[in-house]
Scaffold this motif. Sequence first.
Motif, PDB file in Angstrom:
ATOM      1  N   SER A 145      64.436-110.548  45.816  1.00  0.00           N
ATOM      2  CA  SER A 145      64.811-111.884  45.339  1.00  0.00           C
ATOM      3  C   SER A 145      64.984-111.838  43.827  1.00  0.00           C
ATOM      4  CB  SER A 145      63.763-112.931  45.715  1.00  0.00           C
ATOM      5  OG  SER A 145      62.571-112.743  44.973  1.00  0.00           O
ATOM      6  N   PRO A 146      65.796-112.727  43.278  1.00  0.00           N
ATOM      7  CA  PRO A 146      65.930-112.797  41.821  1.00  0.00           C
ATOM      8  C   PRO A 146      64.589-113.127  41.149  1.00  0.00           C
ATOM      9  CG  PRO A 146      67.684-114.057  42.867  1.00  0.00           C
ATOM     10  CD  PRO A 146      66.727-113.645  43.949  1.00  0.00           C
ATOM     11  N   ASP A 202      62.585-109.945  40.849  1.00  0.00           N
ATOM     12  CA  ASP A 202      63.122-109.093  39.783  1.00  0.00           C
ATOM     13  C   ASP A 202      62.809-109.659  38.403  1.00  0.00           C
ATOM     14  OD1 ASP A 202      64.360-106.663  40.770  1.00  0.00           O
ATOM     15  OD2 ASP A 202      65.761-107.964  41.825  1.00  0.00           O
ATOM     16  N   ARG A 260      69.902-107.167  38.550  1.00  0.00           N
ATOM     17  CA  ARG A 260      69.941-107.769  39.885  1.00  0.00           C
ATOM     18  C   ARG A 260      69.733-109.288  39.843  1.00  0.00           C
ATOM     19  NH1 ARG A 260      67.237-102.775  40.771  1.00  0.00           N
ATOM     20  NH2 ARG A 260      65.183-103.752  40.584  1.00  0.00           N
ATOM     21  N   CYS A 261      69.544-109.829  38.664  1.00  0.00           N
ATOM     22  CA  CYS A 261      69.361-111.274  38.511  1.00  0.00           C
ATOM     23  C   CYS A 261      70.689-111.944  38.215  1.00  0.00           C
ATOM     24  CB  CYS A 261      68.385-111.557  37.364  1.00  0.00           C
ATOM     25  SG  CYS A 261      66.686-111.075  37.707  1.00  0.00           S
ATOM     26  N   PRO A 262      70.848-113.211  38.612  1.00  0.00           N
ATOM     27  CA  PRO A 262      72.070-113.936  38.271  1.00  0.00           C
ATOM     28  C   PRO A 262      72.238-114.017  36.757  1.00  0.00           C
ATOM     29  CG  PRO A 262      70.710-115.205  39.806  1.00  0.00           C
ATOM     30  CD  PRO A 262      69.911-114.028  39.379  1.00  0.00           C
ATOM     31  N   VAL A 275      66.406-117.962  35.916  1.00  0.00           N
ATOM     32  CA  VAL A 275      65.539-117.640  37.044  1.00  0.00           C
ATOM     33  C   VAL A 275      64.111-117.816  36.535  1.00  0.00           C
ATOM     34  CG1 VAL A 275      64.778-115.841  38.646  1.00  0.00           C
ATOM     35  CG2 VAL A 275      67.193-115.986  37.988  1.00  0.00           C
TER      36      VAL A 275
END
Length: 154
Positions: free
Chosen positions: A80-81, A84, A120-122, A127
């Motif tokens: 999941s973000p 991360d 891997r995060c938006p 976040v």
Amino acid sequence: MSEDPPEIPMPPHVYIPGLSPRHPDHIFDDLKASVLSGMPASELHNTKAFIAGRLFYDGGYFWECYAVLEAVWRQTKDPSPERDMVLALIQLANARLKVLMLQPRAAMRLCDMVEAHLSRCPQDRAVLGLRVPDMLSRVGEAKRIAKAAIETPY
């Protein structure tokens, strides 16, 4: 009307393994207890543990940051973000701690791990209240500090 953030006491001292006294066991239990089992990821950044982790990082309490954020990390889904992002902050604190422990090369390796988590995060939204560009700026700062420590032996 918005709620005031919780009062977070700062640790009595910075703990650097091998260089300073360890905190008493259970010193952060109250903070970690704010993270409840099954808590939605959307609420994790409002916990006393997450707020304390950010305050501790900003205050240079890097081991303490990790100690409280571990409770938050344990409540994130894999993958999941949120997981991360929490891991990025934990490993970034660990990188800064490694410099204090006179292990700047380990700090550089940890910075690489942080960048992998952040990739891997938006990139277009926060976040857990943290934005990737801001975190990358912190990684850059950590790398500069580690590089200076490598180039200037103790």
